[in-house]
Motif scaffolding. Structure first.
Motif, PDB file in Angstrom:
ATOM      1  N   THR A 173       1.025  -2.049  -0.105  1.00 20.47           N
ATOM      2  CA  THR A 173       2.483  -2.713   0.254  1.00 20.47           C
ATOM      3  C   THR A 173       2.473  -2.111   1.567  1.00 20.47           C
ATOM      4  O   THR A 173       2.146  -1.225   2.129  1.00 20.47           O
ATOM      5  CB  THR A 173       3.517  -2.303  -0.573  1.00 20.47           C
ATOM      6  OG1 THR A 173       3.848  -0.913  -0.327  1.00 20.47           O
ATOM      7  CG2 THR A 173       3.289  -2.635  -2.179  1.00 20.47           C
ATOM      8  N   ARG A 184       6.493  -7.949   3.721  1.00 17.21           N
ATOM      9  CA  ARG A 184       7.611  -8.840   3.839  1.00 17.21           C
ATOM     10  C   ARG A 184       7.456  -9.657   5.080  1.00 17.21           C
ATOM     11  O   ARG A 184       7.962 -11.035   5.086  1.00 17.21           O
ATOM     12  CB  ARG A 184       8.915  -7.942   4.023  1.00 17.21           C
ATOM     13  CG  ARG A 184      10.242  -8.758   3.751  1.00 17.21           C
ATOM     14  CD  ARG A 184      11.360  -7.958   3.846  1.00 17.21           C
ATOM     15  NE  ARG A 184      12.532  -8.851   3.717  1.00 17.21           N
ATOM     16  CZ  ARG A 184      13.806  -8.469   3.037  1.00 17.21           C
ATOM     17  NH1 ARG A 184      13.845  -7.131   2.603  1.00 17.21           N
ATOM     18  NH2 ARG A 184      14.689  -9.283   2.867  1.00 17.21           N
ATOM     19  N   LEU A 194       9.692  -7.093  -1.605  1.00 10.91           N
ATOM     20  CA  LEU A 194       9.440  -6.314  -2.807  1.00 10.91           C
ATOM     21  C   LEU A 194      10.819  -5.503  -3.393  1.00 10.91           C
ATOM     22  O   LEU A 194      10.694  -4.956  -4.508  1.00 10.91           O
ATOM     23  CB  LEU A 194       8.604  -4.943  -2.237  1.00 10.91           C
ATOM     24  CG  LEU A 194       6.885  -5.455  -2.240  1.00 10.91           C
ATOM     25  CD1 LEU A 194       6.207  -4.432  -1.648  1.00 10.91           C
ATOM     26  CD2 LEU A 194       6.514  -6.073  -3.708  1.00 10.91           C
ATOM     27  N   ALA A 233       8.236  -9.223  -6.787  1.00 14.42           N
ATOM     28  CA  ALA A 233       7.301  -8.128  -6.761  1.00 14.42           C
ATOM     29  C   ALA A 233       6.334  -8.830  -8.063  1.00 14.42           C
ATOM     30  O   ALA A 233       5.387  -8.644  -7.759  1.00 14.42           O
ATOM     31  CB  ALA A 233       7.796  -7.129  -7.036  1.00 14.42           C
ATOM     32  N   CYS A 244       4.056 -11.604  -7.262  1.00 16.93           N
ATOM     33  CA  CYS A 244       3.037 -11.228  -6.162  1.00 16.93           C
ATOM     34  C   CYS A 244       1.934 -10.433  -6.995  1.00 16.93           C
ATOM     35  O   CYS A 244       0.598 -10.797  -6.829  1.00 16.93           O
ATOM     36  CB  CYS A 244       3.629 -10.232  -5.190  1.00 16.93           C
ATOM     37  SG  CYS A 244       2.425  -9.759  -3.881  1.00 16.93           S
ATOM     38  N   ASN A 251       1.735   2.399  -2.147  1.00 16.44           N
ATOM     39  CA  ASN A 251       3.163   1.991  -1.703  1.00 16.44           C
ATOM     40  C   ASN A 251       3.288   2.453  -0.268  1.00 16.44           C
ATOM     41  O   ASN A 251       3.609   3.699  -0.143  1.00 16.44           O
ATOM     42  CB  ASN A 251       4.174   2.469  -2.726  1.00 16.44           C
ATOM     43  CG  ASN A 251       4.080   1.621  -3.845  1.00 16.44           C
ATOM     44  OD1 ASN A 251       3.972   0.479  -3.772  1.00 16.44           O
ATOM     45  ND2 ASN A 251       4.153   2.362  -4.843  1.00 16.44           N
ATOM     46  N   THR A 259      11.719  -0.624  -3.133  1.00 12.12           N
ATOM     47  CA  THR A 259      10.265  -1.409  -2.945  1.00 12.12           C
ATOM     48  C   THR A 259       9.309  -0.661  -3.834  1.00 12.12           C
ATOM     49  O   THR A 259       8.407  -1.168  -4.477  1.00 12.12           O
ATOM     50  CB  THR A 259       9.918  -1.412  -1.495  1.00 12.12           C
ATOM     51  OG1 THR A 259       9.990  -0.401  -1.014  1.00 12.12           O
ATOM     52  CG2 THR A 259      10.760  -2.277  -0.552  1.00 12.12           C
ATOM     53  N   ALA A 265       7.323  -2.283  -6.904  1.00  7.65           N
ATOM     54  CA  ALA A 265       6.026  -2.300  -6.942  1.00  7.65           C
ATOM     55  C   ALA A 265       5.161  -1.600  -7.984  1.00  7.65           C
ATOM     56  O   ALA A 265       4.275  -2.342  -8.825  1.00  7.65           O
ATOM     57  CB  ALA A 265       5.341  -1.806  -5.806  1.00  7.65           C
ATOM     58  N   ALA A 307       5.874  -3.569 -11.252  1.00  4.20           N
ATOM     59  CA  ALA A 307       5.274  -4.888 -11.273  1.00  4.20           C
ATOM     60  C   ALA A 307       3.539  -4.695 -11.684  1.00  4.20           C
ATOM     61  O   ALA A 307       2.989  -5.450 -12.252  1.00  4.20           O
ATOM     62  CB  ALA A 307       5.313  -5.538  -9.878  1.00  4.20           C
TER      63      ALA A 307
END
Length: 229
Positions: free
Chosen positions: A11, A37, A58, A64, A67, A83, A111, A115, A118
């Motif tokens: 990310t 982003r 995110l 998230a 993705c 991350n 975020t 992440a 997810a």
């Protein structure tokens, strides 16, 4: 090639540090999914063969999840997450805005949590998560309250998730860099000795190690990477 056969999601991949990490992961044999982003990287060629997933918020759990579902569909699996997504604001508490605290939480902590959540349904036992915290969160200086608080949250996320995933052999660690040598930091601190700062490539090397099989015994660690600051 320490990461051959592995698929790693990164990310904040379109930024200076993110791009350096993507390039090193590719050099180590990984398949890389670059998430950001921003709609597109400033220099698409710098990301090499990485698949690009731009325009992803995110901070939104559904975005998230979508993705990471797309990444797994494209690559056939997922083995690790890095991350890096985040931001920085310098603002003193007196006269400052509560919105700054909310923004730092949204950019730096939410975020990372989203992440991780997810990714977890896709990560196999023995997977890897590496977060980017901040050495400045260990003891906040003037104007660093909101940023340090959000990055302290990343540290606590790292520790808690490491405990929660021990039985699956998924390691969760964080690097705590000091000042990273980026064009933005050089512009903000023109009189500083940037040779003492942490180079993006140095952080990328540490990330590769934590993603590799050699780091299987390390989890819940908060590792300072401070250069000579």
């Amino acid at each position: 090639m320490q990461l051959k056969g592995k698929t790693i999601a990164v990310t904040g991949a379109f930024g200076i540090l993110g791009t350096a990490v993507v390039r090193e992961l590719l050099a180590q044999g990984a398949a890389v999914a670059a998430i950001d982003r921003a709609d597109a990287p400033r220099d698409p060629g710098a990301l090499g063969a990485a698949t690009r997933h731009g325009g992803v918020d995110l901070g939104d759990a559904a975005a998230a999840a979508a993705c990471f579902d797309a990444i797994v569909a494209a690559h056939g699996g997922l083995h690790g997450v890095v991350n890096i997504a985040g931001g920085f604001r310098w603002e003193k508490v007196p006269g400052g805005s509560l919105d700054t605290w909310d923004t730092m939480y949204q950019l730096n902590l939410r975020t990372a949590v989203a992440a991780c959540q997810a990714a977890l349904s896709h990560l196999p036992d023995g997977g890897r998560i590496v977060n980017i915290g901040a050495n400045g969160a260990v003891k906040a200086g003037a104007g660093m309250g909101a940023y340090a608080a959000s990055k302290a949250g990343v540290a606590r996320l790292t520790e808690a998730l490491a405990e929660e995933l021990k039985d699956r052999g998924i390691t969760v660690n964080a690097l705590l860099p000091s000042i990273i040598d980026t064009p933005a930091n050089r512009a903000d601190m023109p009189d500083a000795d940037a040779s003492r700062w942490v180079q993006p490539a140095q952080l990328a090397d540490a990330i590769v190690f934590l993603l590799s099989d050699r780091a299987s015994a390390i989890t819940g660690a908060l590792i300072p990477v401070v250069g000579r600051v």
